[in-house]
Design a protein around this motif. Structure first.
Motif, mmCIF file in Angstrom:
data_model
loop_
_atom_site.group_PDB
_atom_site.id
_atom_site.type_symbol
_atom_site.label_atom_id
_atom_site.label_comp_id
_atom_site.label_asym_id
_atom_site.label_seq_id
_atom_site.Cartn_x
_atom_site.Cartn_y
_atom_site.Cartn_z
ATOM 1 N N ARG A 65 0.822 -1.196 0.000
ATOM 2 C CA ARG A 65 0.000 0.000 0.000
ATOM 3 C C ARG A 65 0.865 1.258 0.000
ATOM 4 O O ARG A 65 0.541 2.241 -0.662
ATOM 5 N N THR A 66 1.955 1.244 0.720
ATOM 6 C CA THR A 66 2.859 2.390 0.789
ATOM 7 C C THR A 66 3.492 2.657 -0.575
ATOM 8 O O THR A 66 3.630 3.810 -0.990
ATOM 9 N N ILE A 67 3.879 1.620 -1.274
ATOM 10 C CA ILE A 67 4.496 1.787 -2.598
ATOM 11 C C ILE A 67 3.487 2.405 -3.560
ATOM 12 O O ILE A 67 3.817 3.315 -4.322
ATOM 13 N N MET A 68 2.233 1.935 -3.532
ATOM 14 C CA MET A 68 1.210 2.494 -4.393
ATOM 15 C C MET A 68 0.944 3.966 -4.057
ATOM 16 O O MET A 68 0.735 4.792 -4.945
ATOM 17 N N PHE A 69 0.972 4.295 -2.784
ATOM 18 C CA PHE A 69 0.774 5.669 -2.350
ATOM 19 C C PHE A 69 1.904 6.554 -2.869
ATOM 20 O O PHE A 69 1.678 7.653 -3.387
ATOM 21 N N ILE A 70 3.137 6.086 -2.756
ATOM 22 C CA ILE A 70 4.303 6.857 -3.206
ATOM 23 C C ILE A 70 4.261 7.017 -4.730
ATOM 24 O O ILE A 70 4.507 8.106 -5.263
ATOM 25 N N VAL A 71 3.919 5.945 -5.451
ATOM 26 C CA VAL A 71 3.836 6.022 -6.912
ATOM 27 C C VAL A 71 2.747 7.009 -7.327
ATOM 28 O O VAL A 71 2.923 7.819 -8.258
ATOM 29 N N VAL A 117 4.021 10.586 -6.641
ATOM 30 C CA VAL A 117 5.028 10.960 -7.642
ATOM 31 C C VAL A 117 4.331 11.236 -8.984
ATOM 32 O O VAL A 117 4.657 12.193 -9.689
ATOM 33 N N GLY A 118 3.341 10.414 -9.340
ATOM 34 C CA GLY A 118 2.593 10.623 -10.576
ATOM 35 C C GLY A 118 1.848 11.947 -10.563
ATOM 36 O O GLY A 118 1.841 12.674 -11.557
ATOM 37 N N VAL A 119 1.206 12.259 -9.429
ATOM 38 C CA VAL A 119 0.486 13.525 -9.318
ATOM 39 C C VAL A 119 1.460 14.699 -9.415
ATOM 40 O O VAL A 119 1.175 15.714 -10.067
ATOM 41 N N ILE A 120 2.605 14.581 -8.798
ATOM 42 C CA ILE A 120 3.620 15.653 -8.861
ATOM 43 C C ILE A 120 4.103 15.829 -10.302
ATOM 44 O O ILE A 120 4.229 16.960 -10.791
ATOM 45 N N CYS A 121 4.363 14.716 -11.006
ATOM 46 C CA CYS A 121 4.829 14.797 -12.401
ATOM 47 C C CYS A 121 3.763 15.441 -13.287
ATOM 48 O O CYS A 121 4.078 16.304 -14.118
ATOM 49 N N VAL A 122 2.511 15.041 -13.112
ATOM 50 C CA VAL A 122 1.434 15.626 -13.907
ATOM 51 C C VAL A 122 1.265 17.100 -13.565
ATOM 52 O O VAL A 122 1.002 17.930 -14.444
ATOM 53 N N SER A 123 1.437 17.471 -12.312
ATOM 54 C CA SER A 123 1.322 18.880 -11.901
ATOM 55 C C SER A 123 2.423 19.719 -12.532
ATOM 56 O O SER A 123 2.168 20.837 -13.008
ATOM 57 N N VAL A 124 3.648 19.200 -12.545
ATOM 58 C CA VAL A 124 4.763 19.931 -13.171
ATOM 59 C C VAL A 124 4.504 20.085 -14.670
ATOM 60 O O VAL A 124 4.702 21.159 -15.241
ATOM 61 N N TRP A 125 4.039 19.019 -15.314
ATOM 62 C CA TRP A 125 3.741 19.084 -16.742
ATOM 63 C C TRP A 125 2.644 20.116 -17.023
ATOM 64 O O TRP A 125 2.751 20.918 -17.953
#
Length: 117
Positions: A2-8, A11-19
């Motif tokens: 669950r922690t790995i999915m949360f971190i992924v 990170v995905g939300v941060i990448c999409v936000s930067v884009w």
């Protein structure tokens, strides 16, 4: 797991936000460039309208006639007469192809009946 999915996900939300942030500023920059170009086009069109008006003013037949009269001694310009004009059929075109400077010419013809082989 669950922690790995949360971190992924984070990170995905941060990448999409930067884009999205970069796309937003890129779009704003393009809008500013487009507005600047539209202003330049407007200025160029206004200048072109002024130049066309000046050209029309300078090419008035009465003005050109007066200039031709004033400068007759230098230019020897005479006024145009209707009998100085002709029609296209009166133009003599060379018949000899060697006069045209075309070598190895290929004959091209069009099918005027609209039928194709």
């Amino acid at each position: 797991m669950r922690t790995i999915m949360f971190i992924v996900t984070v990170v995905g939300v941060i990448c999409v936000s930067v884009w999205a942030y970069q796309e937003n500023y890129s779009t704003q920059r393009m809008i500013k460039d487009t507005e600047r170009l539209e202003r330049q086009i407007g200025v160029a069109q206004a200048r072109l309208a002024v130049l066309r008006a000046e050209w029309a003013y300078l090419n008035r037949p009465d003005r050109l006639r007066d200039l031709a009269d004033i400068n007759y001694n230098d230019l020897q310009l005479l006024p145009l007469r209707p009998d100085q004009f002709g029609i296209v059929e009166q133009v003599a075109y060379p018949i000899d192809e060697s006069l045209l400077g075309i070598e190895n010419a290929t004959e091209v013809s069009a099918d005027l009946d609209g039928e194709r082989p």
